[in-house]
Write an enzyme that holds these catalytic residues in place. Structure first.
Site, mmCIF file in Angstrom:
data_model
loop_
_atom_site.group_PDB
_atom_site.id
_atom_site.type_symbol
_atom_site.label_atom_id
_atom_site.label_comp_id
_atom_site.label_asym_id
_atom_site.label_seq_id
_atom_site.Cartn_x
_atom_site.Cartn_y
_atom_site.Cartn_z
ATOM 1 N N ASN A 87 35.284 35.581 44.133
ATOM 2 C CA ASN A 87 36.550 34.927 44.445
ATOM 3 C C ASN A 87 37.735 35.798 44.049
ATOM 4 O O ASN A 87 37.702 36.469 43.020
ATOM 5 C CB ASN A 87 36.645 33.578 43.727
ATOM 6 C CG ASN A 87 35.547 32.622 44.169
ATOM 7 O OD1 ASN A 87 34.974 32.773 45.236
ATOM 8 N ND2 ASN A 87 35.241 31.649 43.335
ATOM 9 N N VAL A 88 38.793 35.732 44.839
ATOM 10 C CA VAL A 88 40.004 36.504 44.535
ATOM 11 C C VAL A 88 41.060 35.630 43.871
ATOM 12 O O VAL A 88 42.158 36.097 43.575
ATOM 13 C CB VAL A 88 40.572 37.184 45.804
ATOM 14 C CG1 VAL A 88 39.596 38.220 46.336
ATOM 15 C CG2 VAL A 88 40.930 36.161 46.887
ATOM 16 N N HIS A 104 35.718 41.463 44.269
ATOM 17 C CA HIS A 104 36.462 41.537 45.517
ATOM 18 C C HIS A 104 37.967 41.610 45.290
ATOM 19 O O HIS A 104 38.752 41.372 46.217
ATOM 20 C CB HIS A 104 36.126 40.344 46.422
ATOM 21 C CG HIS A 104 34.739 40.401 46.965
ATOM 22 N ND1 HIS A 104 34.094 39.319 47.530
ATOM 23 C CD2 HIS A 104 33.842 41.430 47.034
ATOM 24 C CE1 HIS A 104 32.881 39.672 47.916
ATOM 25 N NE2 HIS A 104 32.709 40.949 47.627
ATOM 26 N N CYS A 131 56.301 51.027 47.165
ATOM 27 C CA CYS A 131 55.511 51.253 45.962
ATOM 28 C C CYS A 131 56.406 51.851 44.884
ATOM 29 O O CYS A 131 57.118 52.830 45.132
ATOM 30 C CB CYS A 131 54.348 52.191 46.274
ATOM 31 S SG CYS A 131 53.452 52.768 44.813
ATOM 32 N N GLY A 170 27.624 28.607 43.773
ATOM 33 C CA GLY A 170 28.533 28.390 44.894
ATOM 34 C C GLY A 170 28.678 29.542 45.850
ATOM 35 O O GLY A 170 29.765 29.782 46.378
#
Length: 226
Positions: A87-88, A104, A131, A170
């Site tokens: 999950n992010v 991830h 940036c 999950g």
């Protein structure tokens, strides 16, 4: 406690209102993933990609950790427990978890596509953001897209090679390299356990089927009582 590696996927956060790829009417279905979750899509239309991730970041901010996140956060305090997540989102951290490996990446972080610099992402990212390190207008979410290599794989594989227990929570078990973790763990002699809404079809020593908010707290209670 012997070394434990816990892998979590989208099913951990689904009960907090964060959608998965398989949701029929969710955010994912409103976009062509080849356009918003690949390096090629970002090169074609960075504004569209950032719009998608801005929406995901807003969904994450509105969500709250559920009982499964809180239980894993308690377990993460044990010295031999490592949480790895696909999950992010940041719900594990907001529940109090420490040392989480985000294979991830993280929605809350930004990455320069040009020089590789990283920093905390603002709530809204724009295609003309520069940036701070190199000045390039190439800022993107610090997440792993299709076709890219997940983060910290050497570390994860080393942990699996030493684990006494591998637990998958999950996740469908169909997307590699994470789908191969159960096999790496079994080859190393670990016991394997799956907690999921439905059986993934992978070879686990034990599968417990049901909602994460019920299964995970019960399993953590068992672990902490041993």
């Amino acid at each position: 406690m012997k070394p434990v590696v816990v892998l979590s996927g989208a099913g951990l956060s689904a009960e907090s209102g964060l959608g998965t790829f398989r949701d029929v009417d969710g955010l994912w279905t409103q976009y062509d993933l080849s356009e918003v979750a690949t390096p090629e899509g970002f090169a074609r239309d960075p504004a569209l990609v950032l719009e998608f991730y801005n929406a995901r970041r807003a969904n994450m901010a509105a969500a709250a950790p559920n009982a499964a996140h809180r239980a894993l956060a308690q377990l993460s305090a044990e010295p031999d427990v490592t949480l790895v997540t696909q999950n992010v989102d940041d719900l594990l951290e907001r529940a109090g978890a420490t040392g989480v490996i985000h294979m991830h990446g993280e929605l809350s972080r930004a990455l320069c596509h040009a020089c590789g610099a990283r920093w905390d992402a603002p709530d809204v990212m724009a295609a003309d953001d520069a940036c701070a390190a190199c000045g390039a207008q190439a800022t993107r979410p610090d997440v792993v897209w299709f076709g890219e290599i997940p983060y910290r794989m050497e570390r994860i594989e080393a942990l699996l090679s030493e684990a006494a227990l591998f637990v998958s929570i999950g996740t469908s078990g169909t997307v590699y390299p994470a789908a191969g973790f159960v096999h790496l763990a079994r080859e190393a002699g670990a016991r394997t356990l799956e907690l999921n809404l439905e059986a993934s079809g992978s070879t686990f020593d034990e599968s417990r089927i049901g909602p994460a908010t019920e299964l995970v707290p019960a399993w953590v209670a068992e672990m902490r009582s041993e």
